[in-house]
Design a protein around this motif. Structure first.
Motif, PDB file in Angstrom:
ATOM      1  N   PHE A 131      -2.775  11.681  -4.653  1.00 54.60           N
ATOM      2  CA  PHE A 131      -3.535  10.529  -4.176  1.00 54.60           C
ATOM      3  C   PHE A 131      -3.206  10.190  -2.728  1.00 54.60           C
ATOM      4  O   PHE A 131      -3.284   9.040  -2.321  1.00 54.60           O
ATOM      5  CB  PHE A 131      -3.256   9.311  -5.056  1.00 54.60           C
ATOM      6  N   LYS A 132      -2.846  11.210  -1.929  1.00 52.26           N
ATOM      7  CA  LYS A 132      -2.525  10.964  -0.530  1.00 52.26           C
ATOM      8  C   LYS A 132      -3.724  10.444   0.249  1.00 52.26           C
ATOM      9  O   LYS A 132      -3.592   9.608   1.128  1.00 52.26           O
ATOM     10  CB  LYS A 132      -2.011  12.236   0.142  1.00 52.26           C
ATOM     11  N   ASP A 133      -4.909  10.959  -0.067  1.00 54.21           N
ATOM     12  CA  ASP A 133      -6.108  10.550   0.659  1.00 54.21           C
ATOM     13  C   ASP A 133      -6.808   9.357   0.006  1.00 54.21           C
ATOM     14  O   ASP A 133      -7.947   9.042   0.330  1.00 54.21           O
ATOM     15  CB  ASP A 133      -7.083  11.722   0.774  1.00 54.21           C
ATOM     16  N   PHE A 134      -6.120   8.666  -0.889  1.00 49.01           N
ATOM     17  CA  PHE A 134      -6.676   7.492  -1.561  1.00 49.01           C
ATOM     18  C   PHE A 134      -6.918   6.380  -0.543  1.00 49.01           C
ATOM     19  O   PHE A 134      -6.044   6.037   0.238  1.00 49.01           O
ATOM     20  CB  PHE A 134      -5.724   7.012  -2.656  1.00 49.01           C
ATOM     21  N   ASP A 135      -8.132   5.833  -0.550  1.00 47.27           N
ATOM     22  CA  ASP A 135      -8.490   4.768   0.379  1.00 47.27           C
ATOM     23  C   ASP A 135      -8.652   3.472  -0.400  1.00 47.27           C
ATOM     24  O   ASP A 135      -9.423   3.407  -1.368  1.00 47.27           O
ATOM     25  CB  ASP A 135      -9.791   5.128   1.101  1.00 47.27           C
ATOM     26  N   ARG A 169       1.011   4.133  -2.877  1.00 48.52           N
ATOM     27  CA  ARG A 169       0.766   5.541  -2.563  1.00 48.52           C
ATOM     28  C   ARG A 169       1.943   6.410  -2.989  1.00 48.52           C
ATOM     29  O   ARG A 169       1.765   7.519  -3.503  1.00 48.52           O
ATOM     30  CB  ARG A 169       0.500   5.710  -1.074  1.00 48.52           C
ATOM     31  N   SER A 170       3.170   5.913  -2.784  1.00 50.52           N
ATOM     32  CA  SER A 170       4.335   6.710  -3.170  1.00 50.52           C
ATOM     33  C   SER A 170       4.463   6.796  -4.687  1.00 50.52           C
ATOM     34  O   SER A 170       4.912   7.815  -5.216  1.00 50.52           O
ATOM     35  CB  SER A 170       5.606   6.132  -2.553  1.00 50.52           C
ATOM     36  N   LYS A 206       0.834  -1.214   0.000  1.00 52.36           N
ATOM     37  CA  LYS A 206       0.000   0.000   0.000  1.00 52.36           C
ATOM     38  C   LYS A 206       0.860   1.251   0.000  1.00 52.36           C
ATOM     39  O   LYS A 206       0.579   2.218  -0.719  1.00 52.36           O
ATOM     40  CB  LYS A 206      -0.933   0.007   1.214  1.00 52.36           C
ATOM     41  N   GLN A 207       1.902   1.249   0.824  1.00 48.60           N
ATOM     42  CA  GLN A 207       2.796   2.402   0.878  1.00 48.60           C
ATOM     43  C   GLN A 207       3.522   2.604  -0.450  1.00 48.60           C
ATOM     44  O   GLN A 207       3.687   3.740  -0.905  1.00 48.60           O
ATOM     45  CB  GLN A 207       3.807   2.246   2.024  1.00 48.60           C
TER      46      GLN A 207
END
Length: 154
Positions: free
Chosen positions: A59-63, A52-53, A48-49
């Motif tokens: 897309f920091k708040d991507f769930d 996100r990176s 996941k990390q």
């Protein structure tokens, strides 16, 4: 993770585990299972990390829960920007099916006759009074109901 397991199911799992692995091997099996689950969780979090990176700061708040189709639909249909709640509340399926059945069978209902005559559509002919005639015509029933014989199909 196991929110829907009750006490009886848990007790059954424990009894089966004791019977299958034995009381002397059971602690080692439990340690192996917890270690494996921990490694899977760590791998999942690192993936996941990494995602996100790679996606970047927008897309920091991507769930990741939004990737579940059920959650996505519930989230999108939950907000009433599209007016779906109004459409859902204004639609009575039983009433619509009853009106459709009456129209197909040629019965005149008071609600459909009043609504169709009050609409005053320009496309309706004066002889039908704004109602579409969906009944079977008598000349159609006098015809031969069998399909024509096709010599090429045999």
């Amino acid at each position: 993770m196991f929110n829907d397991i009750g006490p009886m199911e848990l007790l059954t799992i424990i009894v089966i585990a004791v019977l299958v692995f034995g009381p002397d091997k059971l602690p080692k099996v439990i340690q192996d299972i917890t270690r494996t689950i921990r490694k899977i969780r760590e791998f999942s979090e690192s993936a996941k990390q990494d995602i996100r990176s790679e996606l970047g700061p927008e897309f920091k708040d991507f769930d990741f829960e939004d990737l579940n189709p059920k959650t996505l639909l519930r989230k999108q249909l939950g907000n009433d920007e599209l007016g779906l709640q109004e459409i859902r509340n204004g639609f009575d399926l039983k009433k619509e099916m009853a009106e459709l059945t009456d129209a197909v069978n040629g019965r005149d209902t008071g609600s459909s006759a009043s609504s169709s005559s009050s609409s005053g559509s320009a496309a309706a002919t004066p002889s039908t009074g704004g109602k579409i005639d969906m009944t079977k015509k008598p000349e159609e029933s006098e015809k031969d109901d069998r399909p024509p014989f096709d010599f090429d199909a045999t």
